[in-house]
Motif scaffolding. Structure first.
Motif, PDB file in Angstrom:
ATOM      1  N   PHE A  85     -87.377  78.976  41.618  1.00 28.25           N
ATOM      2  CA  PHE A  85     -86.403  78.686  42.665  1.00 28.25           C
ATOM      3  C   PHE A  85     -85.029  78.524  42.003  1.00 28.25           C
ATOM      4  N   THR A  86     -83.973  78.756  42.776  1.00 28.22           N
ATOM      5  CA  THR A  86     -82.621  78.708  42.201  1.00 28.22           C
ATOM      6  C   THR A  86     -81.664  77.986  43.144  1.00 28.22           C
ATOM      7  N   GLU A  87     -81.958  76.741  43.428  1.00 28.47           N
ATOM      8  CA  GLU A  87     -81.083  75.987  44.340  1.00 28.47           C
ATOM      9  C   GLU A  87     -80.185  75.033  43.561  1.00 28.47           C
ATOM     10  N   LYS A 116     -85.421  73.041  33.576  1.00 27.85           N
ATOM     11  CA  LYS A 116     -86.205  72.450  32.494  1.00 27.85           C
ATOM     12  C   LYS A 116     -86.387  73.409  31.321  1.00 27.85           C
ATOM     13  N   LEU A 117     -86.702  74.670  31.613  1.00 32.42           N
ATOM     14  CA  LEU A 117     -87.024  75.618  30.553  1.00 32.42           C
ATOM     15  C   LEU A 117     -85.823  76.424  30.056  1.00 32.42           C
ATOM     16  N   LEU A 118     -84.987  76.866  30.989  1.00 30.68           N
ATOM     17  CA  LEU A 118     -83.872  77.742  30.632  1.00 30.68           C
ATOM     18  C   LEU A 118     -82.560  76.985  30.450  1.00 30.68           C
ATOM     19  N   HIS A 119     -82.573  75.692  30.764  1.00 27.66           N
ATOM     20  CA  HIS A 119     -81.357  74.864  30.732  1.00 27.66           C
ATOM     21  C   HIS A 119     -80.284  75.439  31.657  1.00 27.66           C
ATOM     22  N   TRP A 120     -80.765  75.945  32.793  1.00 26.79           N
ATOM     23  CA  TRP A 120     -79.868  76.475  33.822  1.00 26.79           C
ATOM     24  C   TRP A 120     -79.104  75.321  34.462  1.00 26.79           C
ATOM     25  N   LYS A 139     -76.387  83.638  36.715  1.00 22.20           N
ATOM     26  CA  LYS A 139     -76.616  82.999  35.421  1.00 22.20           C
ATOM     27  C   LYS A 139     -78.106  82.838  35.144  1.00 22.20           C
ATOM     28  N   CYS A 140     -78.881  82.542  36.172  1.00 19.94           N
ATOM     29  CA  CYS A 140     -80.332  82.417  36.011  1.00 19.94           C
ATOM     30  C   CYS A 140     -80.941  83.771  35.639  1.00 19.94           C
ATOM     31  N   TYR A 141     -80.493  84.834  36.300  1.00 18.38           N
ATOM     32  CA  TYR A 141     -80.971  86.174  35.920  1.00 18.38           C
ATOM     33  C   TYR A 141     -80.651  86.462  34.453  1.00 18.38           C
ATOM     34  N   LEU A 142     -79.433  86.149  34.045  1.00 13.40           N
ATOM     35  CA  LEU A 142     -79.034  86.382  32.656  1.00 13.40           C
ATOM     36  C   LEU A 142     -79.945  85.624  31.693  1.00 13.40           C
ATOM     37  N   LEU A 143     -80.221  84.368  31.983  1.00 10.65           N
ATOM     38  CA  LEU A 143     -81.065  83.560  31.097  1.00 10.65           C
ATOM     39  C   LEU A 143     -82.479  84.132  31.002  1.00 10.65           C
ATOM     40  N   LEU A 144     -82.996  84.648  32.115  1.00 16.90           N
ATOM     41  CA  LEU A 144     -84.322  85.263  32.077  1.00 16.90           C
ATOM     42  C   LEU A 144     -84.317  86.567  31.294  1.00 16.90           C
ATOM     43  N   VAL A 145     -83.284  87.372  31.468  1.00 15.67           N
ATOM     44  CA  VAL A 145     -83.172  88.610  30.690  1.00 15.67           C
ATOM     45  C   VAL A 145     -83.097  88.285  29.204  1.00 15.67           C
ATOM     46  N   GLU A 146     -82.298  87.305  28.854  1.00 18.89           N
ATOM     47  CA  GLU A 146     -82.172  86.916  27.446  1.00 18.89           C
ATOM     48  C   GLU A 146     -83.497  86.399  26.892  1.00 18.89           C
ATOM     49  N   ALA A 147     -84.252  85.664  27.711  1.00 14.10           N
ATOM     50  CA  ALA A 147     -85.566  85.183  27.278  1.00 14.10           C
ATOM     51  C   ALA A 147     -86.514  86.347  27.044  1.00 14.10           C
ATOM     52  N   HIS A 204     -74.594  79.164  44.706  1.00 10.27           N
ATOM     53  CA  HIS A 204     -73.484  80.098  44.573  1.00 10.27           C
ATOM     54  C   HIS A 204     -73.983  81.344  43.858  1.00 10.27           C
ATOM     55  N   VAL A 205     -73.501  82.503  44.259  1.00 15.68           N
ATOM     56  CA  VAL A 205     -74.000  83.754  43.697  1.00 15.68           C
ATOM     57  C   VAL A 205     -73.791  83.836  42.183  1.00 15.68           C
ATOM     58  N   ALA A 206     -72.701  83.266  41.677  1.00 18.49           N
ATOM     59  CA  ALA A 206     -72.461  83.303  40.230  1.00 18.49           C
ATOM     60  C   ALA A 206     -73.459  82.425  39.475  1.00 18.49           C
TER      61      ALA A 206
END
Length: 351
Positions: A250-252, A312-316, A225-233, A219-221
């Motif tokens: 990957f973001t599945e 595993k790393l970002l708790h996505w 969230k993954c982009y946000l977690l990477l920016v925050e990192a 889902h796009v939302a």
């Protein structure tokens, strides 16, 4: 000083939704967006009063390089295959001092995994091959040059691998994306909406060949969230994320078979009264191309992966509705775009 974020593709489907997620979470960020013209700029401005605008295109490499020099983080969502733009962003970020390296978060796509089916010219058949971004990371970052998106992936990877003290890179690789975007302009994805669109136009369900091919989806939302977690990192200074040669995500959230989705779409279009039956017709490669040039690859080739690294790393943790649950709204939206809603309502009123 506030974090300086430069965003490309902010009026697009992926970039627009990612921008929404990031600004909602961090209104304190100093955000600048690249936009093509004043109409696009007005759409950004109407939703985000504080966001700065830079006018230009991905061909304006001097602008891209200069903005990358000024930014702490670049979120590149505009084009997965624009070599000059990726090179300019890398070059600009490499001007950062060692004590303050630049971060590039680039958007690729799991179309990169289609290369074997495309090479063979076999569409509609299942493949057991599965890629992952953890144990299989070296395979994913060394795919052949003829794989879609691979050329630009290599530019980004080289920038981070050759200059790790100056540039930290991450590649986000989304699969089939679904759901309505929350950005200021384009809120429509492609694969599922187009499947619904051509089902309505052809007045029956469609699949490529035997319809046995697999894709993963998100889902796009959840993607945003993954982009946000990477920016925050990146703001944290690497944070929990990996960058450079192991910065591939990957973001599945699930996997679907295209033939099954074709049946669900046709059933829903029939249920909503837009087609007379829920029949699904198998199309040859050439017939699919006549509907949409990329249809054989997008609906008939396999793209299978597992998103281990972000979890595993970002708790996505993806939480949005499934792709199947999004189909009723997708069919309705495409029917509205085709002008079928009013026609259908008038037909019902007459009867």
């Amino acid at each position: 000083m506030p974090t300086k974020l430069f965003v490309t593709g902010s009026t697009g489907y992926i970039g627009g939704d990612a921008l929404y997620e990031i600004v909602q979470a961090h209104p304190e960020y100093d955000v600048t967006c690249l936009v093509r013209n004043s109409d696009k700029g007005a759409k950004i401005g109407s939703q985000y009063a504080k966001v700065k605008l830079v006018y230009g295109t991905l061909d304006d490499t001097e602008i891209l390089e200069e903005e990358a020099k000024k930014a702490d983080i670049v979120l590149h969502c505009a084009h997965a295959d624009h070599e000059a733009a990726a090179s300019a962003l890398v070059k600009g970020l490499l001007s950062h001092p060692r004590e303050s390296p630049g971060y590039l978060i680039h958007t690729s796509g799991t179309g990169i995994l289609l290369f074997k089916d495309i090479e063979r010219g076999i569409y509609g058949e299942a493949s057991p091959e599965m890629y992952d971004d953890w144990d299989g990371i070296k395979t994913v970052t060394s795919l052949p040059d003829n794989a879609p998106h691979r050329v630009v992936d290599k530019i980004v990877l080289a920038g981070g691998n050759e200059n790790p003290a100056l540039l930290k890179t991450a590649i986000v690789c989304p699969p089939t994306i679904y759901g309505k975007g929350r950005g200021p302009d384009n809120q429509r994805s492609q694969q599922l909406p187009d499947l619904a669109k051509y089902t309505l136009i052809e007045k029956h369900g469609i699949q490529v060949g035997a319809g046995k091919t697999f894709w993963t989806n998100v889902h796009v939302a959840d993607l945003s969230k993954c982009y946000l977690l990477l920016v925050e990192a990146a703001v944290e200074g690497r944070g929990r994320a990996t960058w450079g040669e192991e910065g591939y995500y990957f973001t599945e959230n699930n996997e679907h078979v295209w033939g099954h989705l074709s049946k669900v779409v046709a059933s829903e279009a029939h249920k909503q009264g837009f087609i007379e039956s829920d029949e699904v017709v198998s199309l040859s490669t050439e017939e699919a191309k006549r509907l949409m040039p990329r249809a054989p690859a997008l609906w008939g080739a396999n793209s299978r992966c597992r998103a281990i690294r972000a979890r595993k790393l970002l708790h996505w943790e993806p939480k949005e509705e499934s792709i199947e649950d999004s189909i009723p709204e997708a069919v309705k939206t495409e029917a509205e775009a085709l002008g079928l809603i009013e026609h259908h309502a008038a037909k019902v009123a007459v009867s």
